[in-house]
Design an enzyme around this catalytic site. Structure first.
Site, PDB file in Angstrom:
ATOM      1  CB  SER A 195      -0.925   0.016   1.218  1.00 44.51           C
ATOM      2  OG  SER A 195      -0.172   0.164   2.413  1.00 44.51           O
ATOM      3  CE  LYS A 196       3.310   1.477   4.606  1.00 44.11           C
ATOM      4  NZ  LYS A 196       2.591   0.233   4.751  1.00 44.11           N
TER       5      LYS A 196
END
Length: 210
Positions: A195-196
Site C-alpha cells: 500500500s506504500k
C-alpha cells in the site's frame, strides 16, 4: 442543490481508480535478472543491499539496510538504541499499529500522545508533556507525505537526551529543509509494503548516519 452520489446524485468520479502497484517490463526484467542470477537472498545477491544504500543516499543518510518490512525496521532501531524493559517510547496516537507494537516487541512501553491537527503528525508539545524519567525515545510518524516538525523534535530530543526514530512508512521522498526525512533522527524507518508510495510488495529499509 445537487444530491450527493450516496443519495442518487451523479458521482464525482466516473471511472475506477487505477490499479496498484504500477509496473511494466522494467520490473519484470529486474525480477527475472535476480531469478536467473540465483542470488535470492542477501548472502548471494546484491540488489537489496544496493537499493538500500542508494535509497539512504537519496534521503541524505550515510547508511542503508534492507529489511523484511517496516515493522522490523522500527524494532531493530529500538534494539540498536538499547531500549527495552522499563523504558518508555513516545508515539503519536494516529498511526499504524507497528509504530507502537515495535516498542512492545522490545519490552518497552509505548506512550501515546496527540497529533497536530494541521499536519496530523506528532504534536511536539504533547510529546514534551509526556516525558518522564523513563522516556528513552520518540517515534515521529510522517503522515501521508507530510513531515512532522523535525526542527522542534530534534531540539526536544537533544534537550532531554532522547533518541529520535522517524517512521517514514508513508513519506518516501519527503524532504524537510532540503534534506530527506529519515536522516534527521537516529534512524529512519521505511516500508515497501503493497500500500506504500513505493512498493516491492513487502520489504523495508532502515537508514541512519551513525
Amino acid at each position: 442543490m445537487d444530491l450527493p452520489a450516496v443519495l442518487g446524485g451523479t458521482p464525482v468520479r466516473q471511472h475506477d481508480y487505477p490499479s496498484w502497484p504500477v509496473w511494466d517490463e522494467h520490473e519484470r526484467a529486474g525480477l527475472l535478472g535476480v531469478l536467473d542470477a540465483g542470488g535470492w537472498w542477501q548472502g548471494d545477491g546484491s540488489e537489496a543491499a544496493t537499493f538500500a544504500q542508494e535509497f539512504a543516499t537519496y534521503h541524505g543518510a550515510r547508511f542503508g539496510m534492507a529489511f523484511t518490512n517496516g515493522t522490523h525496521t522500527i524494532e531493530a532501531a529500538l534494539a540498536a538504541c538499547d531500549i527495552g524493559e522499563g523504558d518508555e517510547v513516545i508515539v503519536p496516537a494516529m498511526t499504524f499499529v507497528a509504530s507502537a507494537s515495535a516498542a512492545l516487541a522490545v519490552n518497552a512501553t509505548p506512550i501515546l500522545v496527540d497529533v497536530d491537527p494541521d499536519t496530523l503528525c506528532i504534536d511536539t508539545e504533547a510529546a514534551r508533556a509526556a516525558i518522564t524519567p523513563r522516556t528513552r525515545a520518540i517515534i515521529a510518524v510522517h503522515v501521508a507525505g507530510a513531515a512532522a516538525d523535525l526542527d522542534a523534535l530534534v531540539a526536544l530530543c537533544s534537550e532531554h537526551g532522547l533518541r529520535l526514530i522517524e517512521d517514514c512508512a508513508h513519506a518516501h521522498g519527503t524532504f524537510w529543509r532540503g534534506r530527506g526525512v529519515g536522516s534527521w533522527g537516529d534512524f529512519g524507518s521505511f516500508s515497501m509494503q503493497r500500500s506504500k508510495l513505493m512498493t516491492a510488495g513487502e520489504g523495508g529499509a532502515l537508514i541512519c548516519n551513525d
